[in-house]
Design an enzyme around this catalytic site. Structure first.
Site, mmCIF file in Angstrom:
data_model
loop_
_atom_site.group_PDB
_atom_site.id
_atom_site.type_symbol
_atom_site.label_atom_id
_atom_site.label_comp_id
_atom_site.label_asym_id
_atom_site.label_seq_id
_atom_site.Cartn_x
_atom_site.Cartn_y
_atom_site.Cartn_z
ATOM 1 N N ARG A 52 45.407 46.952 44.862
ATOM 2 C CA ARG A 52 44.116 46.920 44.146
ATOM 3 C C ARG A 52 44.199 47.752 42.863
ATOM 4 O O ARG A 52 43.664 47.359 41.828
ATOM 5 C CB ARG A 52 42.983 47.411 45.058
ATOM 6 N N LYS A 151 38.090 48.818 39.683
ATOM 7 C CA LYS A 151 37.622 50.150 40.090
ATOM 8 C C LYS A 151 37.859 51.076 38.903
ATOM 9 O O LYS A 151 38.850 51.803 38.836
ATOM 10 C CB LYS A 151 38.372 50.590 41.358
ATOM 11 N N GLU A 184 25.924 45.771 47.025
ATOM 12 C CA GLU A 184 26.627 46.823 47.755
ATOM 13 C C GLU A 184 25.831 48.113 47.613
ATOM 14 O O GLU A 184 24.823 48.157 46.905
ATOM 15 C CB GLU A 184 28.057 46.999 47.218
HETATM 16 N N1 PMP Z 1 31.940 49.614 46.533
HETATM 17 C C1 PMP Z 1 32.161 50.610 45.642
HETATM 18 C C2 PMP Z 1 31.443 50.571 44.343
HETATM 19 C C3 PMP Z 1 33.069 51.643 45.943
HETATM 20 O O1 PMP Z 1 33.296 52.622 45.064
HETATM 21 C C4 PMP Z 1 33.707 51.645 47.201
HETATM 22 C C5 PMP Z 1 34.636 52.773 47.556
HETATM 23 N N2 PMP Z 1 35.930 52.543 47.071
HETATM 24 C C6 PMP Z 1 33.445 50.583 48.098
HETATM 25 C C7 PMP Z 1 32.551 49.608 47.733
HETATM 26 C C8 PMP Z 1 34.148 50.510 49.424
HETATM 27 O O2 PMP Z 1 35.478 50.124 49.216
HETATM 28 P P1 PMP Z 1 36.665 50.647 50.153
HETATM 29 O O3 PMP Z 1 36.353 50.179 51.509
HETATM 30 O O4 PMP Z 1 37.878 49.994 49.580
HETATM 31 O O5 PMP Z 1 36.660 52.124 50.043
#
Ligand code: PMP
Length: 285
Positions: A52, A151, A184
């Site tokens: 990622r 990200k 989210e």
């Molecule tokens: N959405 C956002 C905006 C995030 O920053 C995160 C944390 N990385 C997540 C969802 C959850 O993703 P992950 O399970 O890969 O940590």
């Protein structure tokens, strides 16, 4: 306790782990990052996180100055050097040192930072009793403006929603997209359960493609639970039987109240509890 930080190509003491005020990561949020858990000294979903990171890099036209194998090696060395058994790694790659103008192509070279540390998850009682959330009025970044799958180092959109949560005295806020569909939480993905079926918004609604979300979906399916990706509305959150968030820091956490309405009977539900347990065991296996 002094930490050892990976900076560019080696470990340095935390006092020496400094970046320039001309780094475009600082000047413009031009860069990318990852947050990864370490369970029993092992980096969780290491490949998925590294993939990622490199996809985020590709999307912003940033060439990480090390191969994926070298990155994995550096992560492991950083974890080991800090004696982290249960903790967290933050990977950061900034555009690097440039001039005051926006032009990313004038930057010398990307700066790689790896920080391995302990982690402060939510208190145990939040996992036992569930969490309250609110709906944020701040909408999630429009996917055509800045794809939320990247990200990036600019989290102001999520920080706006986090401030709304803090003002409302709750830990998290639910973000919707420009069309009003559920996306989210500020750092977690969303699932609901209705009549025994698990629903989650598609990533195309505008969320990060969560790695915990993928693991929980896999575990659910392996345990004969149906998971459906579909657009969800605020109403769906208000009338669902169960509601939970997934993320690297939170793992699986039950939501028991949204905007002053109880979710189900206001207690963590059985499907969520089952998935929370399955995830806990999987992560630590
Ligand atoms: N959405 C956002 C905006 C995030 O920053 C995160 C944390 N990385 C997540 C969802 C959850 O993703 P992950 O399970 O890969 O940590």
């Amino acid at each position: 306790m002094a930490l050892k930080i990976w900076l560019d190509d080696k470990l340095v003491g935390d006092q020496d782990a400094t970046v320039s005020v001309f780094d475009h990561g600082l000047l413009y949020g031009d860069g990318i990052f990852e947050g990864i858990r370490v369970y029993a000294g092992k980096i969780f979903e290491e490949k998925a996180h590294v993939d990622r990171l490199y996809e985020s890099a590709k999307a912003i036209r940033l060439q990480i100055p090390m191969t994926k194998d070298e990155m994995v090696d550096a992560m492991r060395k950083t974890v080991e050097a800090n004696g982290i058994k249960e903790g967290y790694i933050r990977q950061i790659v900034t555009r690097g040192v440039g001039s005051l103008g926006l032009n990313p192509f004038n930057c010398e070279k990307p700066c790689v930072i790896l920080i391995a540390s302990t982690i402060q998850p939510y208190p145990e009682e939040v996992y036992e009793n569930g969490m309250k959330v609110i709906s944020a009025t701040t909408i999630r970044n429009h996917p055509l403006a800045l794809p939320p799958q990247i990200k990036s180092l600019n989290y102001l959109n999520n920080i706006f929603a986090k401030m709304e949560a803090i003002d409302a005295n709750v830990p998290e806020a639910i973000m919707y997209n420009h069309m009003g569909y559920v996306v989210e939480a500020t750092v977690d993905n969303i699932f609901i359960v209705k009549d025994g079926i698990i629903y989650t918004p598609p990533v195309n609604a505008g969320s990060l493609c969560g790695i915990t979300r993928a693991v929980v979906t896999k575990l659910a399916k392996q345990n004969s639970l149906e998971v459906v990706e579909t657009d969800l509305t605020r109403f769906d959150l208000y009338i669902c039987d169960e509601f939970f968030l997934t993320g690297t820091a939170a793992e699986v956490i039950s939501i028991v109240e949204i905007d002053g309405r109880f979710v189900g009977d206001g207690k963590p539900g059985p499907v969520t509890e089952r998935l929370r347990k399955l995830f806990f065991e999987y992560a630590r296996s």
